[in-house]
Scaffold this active site. Structure first.
Site, PDB file in Angstrom:
ATOM      1  N   LYS A   1       0.832  -1.218   0.000  1.00  0.00           N
ATOM      2  CA  LYS A   1       0.000   0.000   0.000  1.00  0.00           C
ATOM      3  C   LYS A   1       0.858   1.256   0.000  1.00  0.00           C
ATOM      4  O   LYS A   1       0.434   2.300  -0.487  1.00  0.00           O
ATOM      5  CB  LYS A   1      -0.983  -0.025   1.171  1.00  0.00           C
ATOM      6  CG  LYS A   1      -2.040  -1.118   0.991  1.00  0.00           C
ATOM      7  CD  LYS A   1      -3.419  -0.753   1.469  1.00  0.00           C
ATOM      8  CE  LYS A   1      -4.416  -1.753   0.912  1.00  0.00           C
ATOM      9  NZ  LYS A   1      -5.748  -1.653   1.415  1.00  0.00           N
TER      10      LYS A   1
ATOM     11  N   LYS B   1      -3.881 -10.193  -6.183  1.00  0.00           N
ATOM     12  CA  LYS B   1      -5.190 -10.573  -5.630  1.00  0.00           C
ATOM     13  C   LYS B   1      -6.286  -9.615  -6.133  1.00  0.00           C
ATOM     14  O   LYS B   1      -6.005  -8.457  -6.458  1.00  0.00           O
ATOM     15  CB  LYS B   1      -5.153 -10.610  -4.100  1.00  0.00           C
ATOM     16  CG  LYS B   1      -5.218  -9.274  -3.423  1.00  0.00           C
ATOM     17  CD  LYS B   1      -5.673  -9.406  -1.972  1.00  0.00           C
ATOM     18  CE  LYS B   1      -5.838  -8.032  -1.370  1.00  0.00           C
ATOM     19  NZ  LYS B   1      -6.677  -7.925  -0.222  1.00  0.00           N
TER      20      LYS B   1
ATOM     21  N   LYS C   1     -10.904  -4.575  -4.053  1.00  0.00           N
ATOM     22  CA  LYS C   1     -11.960  -3.561  -4.264  1.00  0.00           C
ATOM     23  C   LYS C   1     -11.422  -2.306  -4.918  1.00  0.00           C
ATOM     24  O   LYS C   1     -12.076  -1.668  -5.709  1.00  0.00           O
ATOM     25  CB  LYS C   1     -12.506  -3.092  -2.909  1.00  0.00           C
ATOM     26  CG  LYS C   1     -13.396  -3.983  -2.180  1.00  0.00           C
ATOM     27  CD  LYS C   1     -13.878  -3.204  -0.947  1.00  0.00           C
ATOM     28  CE  LYS C   1     -13.936  -4.076   0.274  1.00  0.00           C
ATOM     29  NZ  LYS C   1     -12.669  -4.175   1.023  1.00  0.00           N
TER      30      LYS C   1
END
Ligand code: AQP
Length: 335
Positions: free
Chosen positions: A117, A199, A202
């Site tokens: 992130k 992966k 969202k």
């Protein structure tokens, strides 16, 4: 839900960072409903985690209410489980501070989600992004949860929560239950349809990479038709066929068929037929969720009644935990 029953306790949370994906559904939420009979279940929309990356406030509010309605639409019964919004129970943040003093800088630095992130949001590597796993540990330990149903991507964070619990117990005497992960055998890591090495997420910028559980049937089928696969044409689960392996896993979870059964079903057929079948199976499986969601989301009063009651029940449990923790660490009793 009786708070003093002999049943074991489960905690899990999901971020309101957008509509849930098929990854969230298969890796986590799908497993939450069936656990409600056997366990004391506590499920949370973790909005405090969501702000570790920049959120537009009005959108976050809308996403949070939508996520709560989706949770119920996916089979979480607010009468049998505690279902609440994380920021409605301030005890999570309070416990997180105490636990951060039993967490090492080095172990947080090793978290792969933090590394990923920080790259994704290089202009905002805030302290919350770094300490996210401590808040997650607080979410779980505040309820002395025995079991945490999660997808494989959260395994490292849960391992850290176990270490934090163990370290606190060593310093202050046995207190926290050391939680166990509950990771599904199939579908623990659903991959992106556009880059099967990543992966499904969202917040992926490419909408074709994810199936959102509120996508309509045509959209779902179109996304599966465009899914990245490989240049041979055999539907079989094999190393190096990441795209097909992902689609087979999804199809297997949706239909209950084994990987061998799927290979026989599509022997002699092309990827086109297979992709269409996966799309149809997913769309049919998700149809009742979409129907239930569209009813629930209109009933704002009902949702409010549920999440208010959920937060009260959650607070009753965590206030007790927190006051014991405060005593253990040596804080002077306020009353
Ligand atoms: N691709 C996935 N496969 C299997 N399980 C998954 N989970 C998430 N993605 C997959 C599981 O869903 C639960 C809730 O996740 P979350 O919303 O709290 O955070 P996340 O893991 O960061 O999910 P996203 O979709 O990738 O959100 P963003 O894009 O906002 O970061 C967890 O149990 C997780 O394991």
């Amino acid at each position: 839900m009786p708070e003093t029953s002999e049943k074991k306790t489960i905690f899990s949370g999901i971020q309101p960072t957008g509509v849930f994906t098929l990854g969230n559904y298969i890796g986590a939420i799908r497993n939450w409903g069936p656990l409600q009979d056997e366990y004391n279940c506590i499920y949370s929309i973790v909005d405090m985690h969501a702000i570790t990356v920049r959120q537009e406030p009005a959108k976050l509010r809308q996403n949070t209410l939508q996520a709560y309605a989706l949770l119920l639409a996916c089979g979480i019964d607010p009468k049998r489980s505690i279902a609440f919004i994380q920021s409605h129970n301030p005890n999570h943040a309070e416990l997180s501070w105490i636990l951060s003093c039993s967490t090492q800088f080095g172990e947080l630095s090793r978290m792969t989600q933090f590394k990923a992130k920080s790259q994704q949001h290089a202009d905002d590597i805030n302290a919350g992004l770094f300490t996210y796993p401590v808040l997650m540990a607080a979410d779980i330990l505040a309820y002395n949860a025995d079991l945490v149903p999660i997808g494989a991507d959260q395994k490292q964070h849960l391992e850290l929560a176990r270490n934090i619990a163990g370290r606190f117990n060593q310093k202050y005497g046995d207190f926290f239950t050391v939680p166990e992960p509950f990771i599904p055998k199939a579908g623990a890591r659903v991959m992106s349809l556009q880059d099967p090495a990543k992966k499904m997420s969202k917040s992926d910028e490419n909408p074709n990479a994810c199936i959102f559980i509120l996508d309509d049937k045509d959209t779902i089928i179109r996304k599966f038709k465009r899914a990245v696969t490989d240049s041979d044409a055999e539907v079989c689960y094999r190393e190096g066929k990441d795209g097909i392996n992902n689609l087979m896993t999804i199809y297997s979870v949706m239909t209950g068929k084994s990987l061998d059964e799927i290979t026989s079903e599509f022997s002699g057929k092309g990827y086109g037929d297979f992709k269409l079948a996966v799309g149809e199976a997913v769309a049919d499986h998700l149809e009742p969720v979409r129907t239930e969601f569209s009813k629930l989301v209109k009933d704002k009063d009902y949702l409010k009644e549920c999440y208010t009651a959920g937060a009260e029940a959650a607070g009753r449990i965590t206030r007790k935990t927190l006051s014991k923790v405060y005593r253990k660490v040596g804080f002077v009793d306020a009353r």
